[in-house]
Every structure is written in C-alpha cells, then in structure tokens.
Design an enzyme around this catalytic site. Structure first.
Site, short mmCIF file in Angstrom:
data_model
loop_
_atom_site.label_atom_id
_atom_site.label_comp_id
_atom_site.label_asym_id
_atom_site.label_seq_id
_atom_site.Cartn_x
_atom_site.Cartn_y
_atom_site.Cartn_z
N GLU A 209 -76.28 -33.43 -49.20
CA GLU A 209 -75.91 -32.69 -50.40
C GLU A 209 -76.38 -31.25 -50.37
O GLU A 209 -76.42 -30.57 -51.39
CB GLU A 209 -76.41 -33.43 -51.64
CG GLU A 209 -75.77 -34.80 -51.75
CD GLU A 209 -76.10 -35.54 -53.04
OE1 GLU A 209 -76.93 -35.03 -53.82
OE2 GLU A 209 -75.52 -36.61 -53.26
N LYS A 341 -69.26 -40.93 -62.30
CA LYS A 341 -68.67 -40.69 -60.98
C LYS A 341 -67.29 -41.33 -60.94
O LYS A 341 -67.16 -42.55 -61.06
CB LYS A 341 -69.57 -41.30 -59.89
CG LYS A 341 -70.95 -40.65 -59.82
CD LYS A 341 -71.84 -41.30 -58.77
CE LYS A 341 -73.17 -40.58 -58.64
NZ LYS A 341 -74.07 -41.23 -57.65
#
Length: 431
Positions: A209, A341
């Site tokens: 990330e 999500k």
C-alpha cells in the site's frame, strides 16, 4: 439515451502483478463507463467470492478468465437493452442471475466491475461527475464532504515482508483546512519518515500500500518513528495529525490466542490484547483501531467496544460490507465503525446500503481501498458522494494509491465550499 448496448470484460493486471477483471459498459449515444475490481490480501472469511481460475499453469492459478467469460456471456446478455440509470435494477439482475449467497457463480470481481462501470456510464449519460450521480443514488443529492485521509505510511502484516505484526500504521491530517492541504501534510510526513528511518539504518522499501516496510524492534517502535517524523515535518502530534492502526488481528490469531512475533511470540487473550492496544493509545494519540481482534471473536469485540467507548473500534474482516452481518453487529453492540470495501460485497447498490445502515446506527463509515488495486479511483467519488467522512487509500507512493488522492484534489477543486473538509469532526470521539 441510457440504454445499455454493449458490455465488454477483460483481464488486466493489478498493483501486485495479479490479474483482475475490468469491464466496459457502453450506452446509446456513445457513453462509456469503465471500472476494475480490486483484490484483498487479508480477507474476511465471509467476503463475496473473488472468482479465480485455479489453473496453475497460468498466473499461478490466479487468472480470471472465468469471471471475464461471465461478463462477456450471461451478464452481458442479461443487461443489454436495460436502463443503466436504474443501478439497483442492474445490480439485482446480476445478483439474481448468479443465484448464490456469495456470488460464487460469476464472481464478485465480475459483478462489481460491471456494477461500477454501469454507474460511470450512467453518470456520463446524465452529464454529471460520478460523485454527483452516486449522491443521487444514495438519496442525498447535493450533500458532499471531503474525506479525512487515513494514510498508511508504515506497512506490516500481510502487506509487507517484514517482522511487524500490525498491518497498518496510519496518519490522519485532522488539522488541515482542505483535503489538498491534508494530502500535502501527509506527503511531508511521509518524506520525513524516510529520513528518520534512513538515519536509523532502516530499510525504506515500500509494501503493498505504498508505506515503508522496515524491520522494527516492536510494534510500538512503528508509532515512535512516525511521531518523530511528524515532529520533524513541523506538525504537532494529536493536534495537527492523529494516528490510526489496522491490526488485521485475524492474521496472527492462533488457537484462541493473539500471537505477536514482533513481541517475542508473546500470546494474548482477547482482553489482554485489548489492554495491550490500550497502552499504545495512552502513549500516542491513536483515535481509530481497525480489526483489533479476530473476525470470529464476537465476545472479544463486544468487550473491546465497551472498553474503548468513544474511540472508533472498526470492523473490516468481521462485517465485510455486508448488511446482514452489520445488522447483527449493531444489535450486539459490536464496534462503532465499519470499513466499506466494494469487493467484499460485490455491487454498488449493496455498498450504499451498508453505508446507510452504518450511519443510521451512529457508526462511522470509512471508505477503503484493497491492497491489490488499479488506477481506478472510484472510491474517491464514493467517499465524496456519500459524505462518508473518511477514506483509506494507502500512502504517498505507488500510482495505484496516489490516483485516488489526485481524484480527491480534482473533486475538491470542482466543488469548492459545497464539499467541506471537516477534519477532526469526522473522527468519533474527537469532535
């Protein structure tokens, strides 16, 4: 002018070099929407199924040609001629056609890619930005806010090849006046963190990330070096910038205990691990802890939620953006914040329903990326269009992460005062 005339699915590559599904939805009048499905590394067991081919001779079994075939075959056949503006109807057709509880026939990656591409095509046909169209679908037209970024500047756990147990150590620029300023603050801290790590002889390679992934002496040391970087950047920790963590505790839950390799393989009960985290919050201004226990540890989560009271005890692996599970959690007093999500549930309509349920119950909703991403920046529009208040989309490196920040800058520029950046007010217990 919003009738679907063609749908195309294809296999593309995500930020980890693995295949994922991209879909195009074409409408009358030449309007086109395109979207790609993300993919997670630490996943909840009750997430909608990400359909992979399993053919080890191709992409080590991670190909998505079956999901792409579903897009180009039965999904396209069912949706051609339908009105793209009817997002709920489009999503229902795909869900019903799949016919499984977890979208395992077509794959959530196939259904989601088409769902999001359809929303983009409909927005184009209406002559409006995606965030505006999402606000209308959400039943909140014209109501926007810019989200507070949760920037994952140290990666551990499943997101990095290091010895840090806790998966994400994040900064939140709550003292900024705009999202553009918040992003600048985050960038400055990120670069100062590199200097701090280098001065200590530590690695500055990045994880999935975009955050640094050094080997550290303990999980607490991650917070210590971040605090040092915040100060070096000229900001005050706790005032200008607060901290957050994603423990992803399911990844180190073994035989009923939480085993931290970075703490000398020390094993904790649910209550002991809660108190371990509590000690960290006493040392540092940590205002949000996500997945502080295993997804199956409902009793532990109930204890943790009551123990922390005001600070967000967020659930990702437990709730998996699923309204049925979230409803049960609300009734049992589990957590007070949810990670949103798209691909955990598999459609835009179901995602919006989860956000609404969370907000109606007084939970905060944090719009989130996955560790496997593409250049698709739809979550930025989702965060603004639902006025969610917070967004998790990684660090200040890797284009797959920065694409979302850049989209937020563009949206803020377009909306101006219509989309305020509320900073600290968006954080539970911090207003």
């Amino acid at each position: 002018m919003s009738k679907i005339v063609k749908i195309i699915g294809r296999e593309i590559i995500d930020s980890r070099g693995n295949p994922t599904v991209e879909a195009e939805v074409h409408l009358e009048g030449g309007f086109v929407g395109m979207a790609a499905a993300p993919s997670g590394a630490s996943t909840g067991s009750r997430e909608a199924l990400e359909l992979r081919d399993g053919d080890k001779s191709r992409f080590l079994g991670k190909g998505v040609t079956k999901a792409v075939a579903a897009v180009n075959g039965p999904i396209a056949q069912a949706l051609i001629g339908k009105d793209a503006k009817d997002q709920a109807g489009i999503d229902k057709i795909m869900i019903d056609l799949d016919g499984t509880e977890n979208k395992s026939k077509f794959g959530a990656n196939a259904i989601l890619a088409v769902s999001l591409a359809n929303a983009k095509a409909a927005a184009a046909a209406k002559g409006m930005p995606l965030y505006e169209h999402i606000a209308e679908l959400n039943g909140t037209p014209g109501k926007y806010s810019m989200p507070v970024p949760m920037m994952n500047i140290i990666n551990g756990g499943e997101h990095a090849d290091n010895n840090v147990d806790i998966q994400e150590f994040m900064i939140q620029p709550v003292g900024a006046k705009t999202v553009k300023e918040a992003i600048r603050m985050g960038s400055e801290v990120f670069h100062h963190l590199a200097k701090v790590l280098k001065a200590k002889g530590m690695n500055t390679a990045v994880g999935d990330e975009g955050g640094y992934a050094p080997n550290l002496g303990s999980n607490a040391e991650a917070l210590a070096v971040i605090a040092e970087a915040v100060k070096a950047a000229g900001y005050e920790l706790g005032k200008d910038i607060t901290l957050a963590m994603d423990c992803a505790a399911s990844e180190f839950y073994k035989d009923g205990k939480y085993v931290l390799a970075g703490e000398g393989n020390k094993a904790f009960t649910s209550e002991e691990f809660t108190h371990f985290l509590e000690e960290l919050t006493k040392q540092y201004p940590i205002v949000s802890i996500e997945d502080g226990l295993d997804e199956s540890d409902w009793d532990g989560f109930a204890y943790q939620t009551k123990f922390w009271r005001q600070n967000p005890a967020g659930c990702d692996d437990l709730f998996v953006t699923n309204t049925k599970i979230l409803k049960e959690g609300i009734e049992k007093g589990i957590a007070n914040s949810i990670l949103i999500k798209f691909n955990q549930i598999g459609s835009l309509t179901e995602t919006l329903a989860a956000i609404k349920m969370a907000k109606d119950a007084g939970y905060t909703a944090v719009i989130s990326h996955r560790s496997g991403e593409t250049e698709d920046a739809t979550i930025a529009d989702l965060a603004v269009g639902t006025a969610a208040g917070q967004i998790k989309t990684g660090s200040m490196s890797r284009s797959d992460r920065v694409a979302k920040y850049n989209q937020l800058i563009r949206i803020e520029e377009a909306l101006g005062e219509k989309a305020p950046y509320n900073g600290r007010k968006e954080i539970k217990g911090q207003a």
